[in-house]
Design a protein around this motif. Structure first.
Motif, PDB file in Angstrom:
ATOM      1  N   ILE A   1       0.876  -1.178   0.000  1.00  0.00           N
ATOM      2  CA  ILE A   1       0.000   0.000   0.000  1.00  0.00           C
ATOM      3  C   ILE A   1       0.908   1.222   0.000  1.00  0.00           C
ATOM      4  O   ILE A   1       1.860   1.309   0.783  1.00  0.00           O
ATOM      5  CB  ILE A   1      -0.916   0.017   1.251  1.00  0.00           C
ATOM      6  CG1 ILE A   1      -1.878  -1.173   1.207  1.00  0.00           C
ATOM      7  CG2 ILE A   1      -1.698   1.328   1.320  1.00  0.00           C
ATOM      8  CD1 ILE A   1      -2.815  -1.262   2.406  1.00  0.00           C
TER       9      ILE A   1
ATOM     10  N   ASP B   1       0.997   5.694  -0.462  1.00  0.00           N
ATOM     11  CA  ASP B   1       0.154   6.889  -0.513  1.00  0.00           C
ATOM     12  C   ASP B   1       0.327   7.526  -1.898  1.00  0.00           C
ATOM     13  O   ASP B   1       1.083   7.019  -2.731  1.00  0.00           O
ATOM     14  CB  ASP B   1       0.454   7.848   0.653  1.00  0.00           C
ATOM     15  CG  ASP B   1       1.821   8.502   0.549  1.00  0.00           C
ATOM     16  OD1 ASP B   1       2.429   8.450  -0.538  1.00  0.00           O
ATOM     17  OD2 ASP B   1       2.283   9.061   1.550  1.00  0.00           O
TER      18      ASP B   1
ATOM     19  N   TYR C   1      -5.397   5.843  -1.320  1.00  0.00           N
ATOM     20  CA  TYR C   1      -4.158   5.067  -1.352  1.00  0.00           C
ATOM     21  C   TYR C   1      -4.106   4.211  -2.621  1.00  0.00           C
ATOM     22  O   TYR C   1      -5.124   4.014  -3.293  1.00  0.00           O
ATOM     23  CB  TYR C   1      -4.054   4.159  -0.128  1.00  0.00           C
ATOM     24  CG  TYR C   1      -3.911   4.942   1.143  1.00  0.00           C
ATOM     25  CD1 TYR C   1      -2.654   5.280   1.627  1.00  0.00           C
ATOM     26  CD2 TYR C   1      -5.042   5.355   1.847  1.00  0.00           C
ATOM     27  CE1 TYR C   1      -2.527   6.027   2.791  1.00  0.00           C
ATOM     28  CE2 TYR C   1      -4.918   6.099   3.008  1.00  0.00           C
ATOM     29  CZ  TYR C   1      -3.656   6.439   3.474  1.00  0.00           C
ATOM     30  OH  TYR C   1      -3.528   7.176   4.607  1.00  0.00           O
TER      31      TYR C   1
ATOM     32  N   LYS D   1      -6.633   1.805  -6.819  1.00  0.00           N
ATOM     33  CA  LYS D   1      -6.696   2.804  -5.737  1.00  0.00           C
ATOM     34  C   LYS D   1      -7.867   2.514  -4.832  1.00  0.00           C
ATOM     35  O   LYS D   1      -8.865   1.940  -5.268  1.00  0.00           O
ATOM     36  CB  LYS D   1      -6.839   4.193  -6.330  1.00  0.00           C
ATOM     37  CG  LYS D   1      -5.605   4.583  -7.073  1.00  0.00           C
ATOM     38  CD  LYS D   1      -5.685   5.942  -7.681  1.00  0.00           C
ATOM     39  CE  LYS D   1      -4.559   6.086  -8.678  1.00  0.00           C
ATOM     40  NZ  LYS D   1      -4.760   5.214  -9.830  1.00  0.00           N
TER      41      LYS D   1
END
Ligand code: HEM
Length: 260
Positions: A212, A214, A242, A256
């Motif tokens: 994961i 950002d 994310y 996403k």
């Protein structure tokens, strides 16, 4: 308000859909070439380094000298995520093995392939554009330039390259077309998510990395999986948008999600 948020989300998704940049294959020294591909969709940088098969090969990023430089090296067997500590250039202990993960020689780099043909070794390796470590160079997914240093050894043992087998240059980074061949499709739900995010892959044949990130490409969480289904606990991460990246050695899928 919700509509505006969704519109911004869609705009981000759309604008992320074709961001792949490359230096092309550049000759650095007679017999030493490098190609760096920076992917703004998957947040992965792919390095292809080729040189004489019987010596160590290296490239360093974001600098024109050894001091304080993030370096990728290979002795032909293993890859090393190195960092050359700032200090006098007469020091013979640089670049020392990774400062950011001393117990793991390859650090943030993953070896994709290591092949030898006609005495030329070609190493392909990948890394997150931004590993979050202060010793690692951040590869920017944009057009521009990239300062590098490079070197190869007299043998495969890491030691001084000598006065000729090293140098520094600035590479141009240009936009590249998008390749659909290496896309990995997977399911992800629920979205938006509050607690557990489930990732479902079609068939799994090898170790697969789920991460994961950002929206700046910073690593938030990672997990190596060997089964089709996995869940990631996202309860503790801040609300926002994310990216989930699922990668095998040659395929990558990206989606996403919204944490709420
Ligand atoms: C394997 C261990 C290494 C040792 C012991 C070492 C040692 C040295 C020494 C003593 C110098 C100053 C003398 C000279 O100009 O040749 C130097 C310069 C240089 N080295 Fe290395 N080096 C190593 C690895 C590397 C690697 C991996 C790279 C590239 C990725 C590199 C790139 C350079 C460059 C560009 C210079 C000239 C600029 C500067 O002084 O920083 N070296 N190195």
């Amino acid at each position: 308000m919700k509509k505006i948020f969704f519109f911004v989300f869609l705009t981000i998704c759309f604008s992320l859909s074709s961001q792949i940049y490359s230096t092309g294959t550049e000759t650095l020294l007679p017999g030493l070439t490098a190609n760096i591909e920076i992917n703004g969709n998957t947040y992965i940088t792919k390095l292809t380094l080729a040189g004489p098969s019987d010596v160590w090969l290296a490239i360093g990023f974001g600098n024109s000298e050894m001091n304080g430089t993030d370096i990728f090296m290979t002795d032909g067997n293993t890859i090393r995520d190195a960092y050359s500590e700032p200090g006098p250039s007469s020091s013979l202990v640089r670049p020392v093995p990774p400062q950011d993960s001393p117990s793991n020689e390859s650090g943030d780099w993953n070896l994709v392939s290591n092949t030898v043909s006609s005495d030329t070794r070609t190493i392909v390796a990948t890394r997150s554009n931004n590993t979050g470590s202060s010793n690692d160079y951040i590869f920017n997914a944009s057009e521009g330039s990239l300062s590098i240093i490079y070197a190869f050894g007299g043998t495969s043992t890491y030691a001084w390259h000598g006065p000729n087998n090293r140098g520094a240059t600035v590479l141009n980074v240009n936009t590249l077309g998008v390749s659909k061949n290496n896309l990995l499709s997977f399911k992800m739900y629920p979205n938006p998510v509050s607690n557990l995010l489930t990732i479902q892959l079609p068939v799994i044949t090898e170790k697969t990395e789920v991460v994961i990130l950002d929206l700046t490409g910073r690593l938030i969480k990672s997990k190596t999986i060997t089964t089709n289904n996995t869940s990631l606990d996202v309860q503790k991460i801040s609300n926002g948008i994310y990216v989930v990246r699922v990668a095998t050695s040659d395929k990558i899928g990206v989606k996403k999600f919204i944490k709420k």
